[in-house]
Design a protein around this motif. Structure first.
Motif, PDB file in Angstrom:
ATOM      1  N   TYR A  41       0.835  -1.194   0.000  1.00 11.33           N
ATOM      2  CA  TYR A  41       0.000   0.000   0.000  1.00 11.33           C
ATOM      3  C   TYR A  41       0.875   1.250   0.000  1.00 11.33           C
ATOM      4  CZ  TYR A  41      -3.322   3.527   1.568  1.00 11.33           C
ATOM      5  OH  TYR A  41      -4.079   4.662   1.667  1.00 11.33           O
ATOM      6  N   LYS A  42       1.921   1.249   0.820  1.00  9.44           N
ATOM      7  CA  LYS A  42       2.813   2.404   0.881  1.00  9.44           C
ATOM      8  C   LYS A  42       3.522   2.594  -0.463  1.00  9.44           C
ATOM      9  CE  LYS A  42       6.539   4.535   3.501  1.00  9.44           C
ATOM     10  NZ  LYS A  42       7.450   4.439   4.615  1.00  9.44           N
ATOM     11  N   ALA A  45       1.111   4.134  -2.819  1.00 10.18           N
ATOM     12  CA  ALA A  45       0.870   5.534  -2.466  1.00 10.18           C
ATOM     13  C   ALA A  45       2.037   6.416  -2.916  1.00 10.18           C
ATOM     14  CB  ALA A  45       0.660   5.665  -0.959  1.00 10.18           C
TER      15      ALA A  45
END
Length: 66
Positions: A41-42, A45
């Motif tokens: 997810y990071k 992002a």
């Protein structure tokens, strides 16, 4: 009269040990999966911040100025 099976307690014990081990391994797997998902997810992002030119978001995600 029939004699009880002397191994039934032992077999039951082995079944409980096997179940506890599977639960332990499943918990480890879930922890690893959660960690992977957080990192993924990071990473996504960061990619979005780079693609959109959002410098402030990018710097927060990579830890600049902390």
């Amino acid at each position: 009269m029939t004699n009880p099976n002397p191994f039934s307690d032992f077999v039951g014990f082995l079944a409980k040990v096997g179940e506890a081990y599977r639960e332990f391994e499943l918990n480890n797997l879930m922890t690893e999966l959660e960690s992977f998902n957080k990192q993924n997810y990071k990473d996504v992002a960061i990619d979005v911040a780079l693609a959109t030119g959002d410098r402030e978001a990018f710097e927060k995600l990579v830890g600049v100025n902390e």
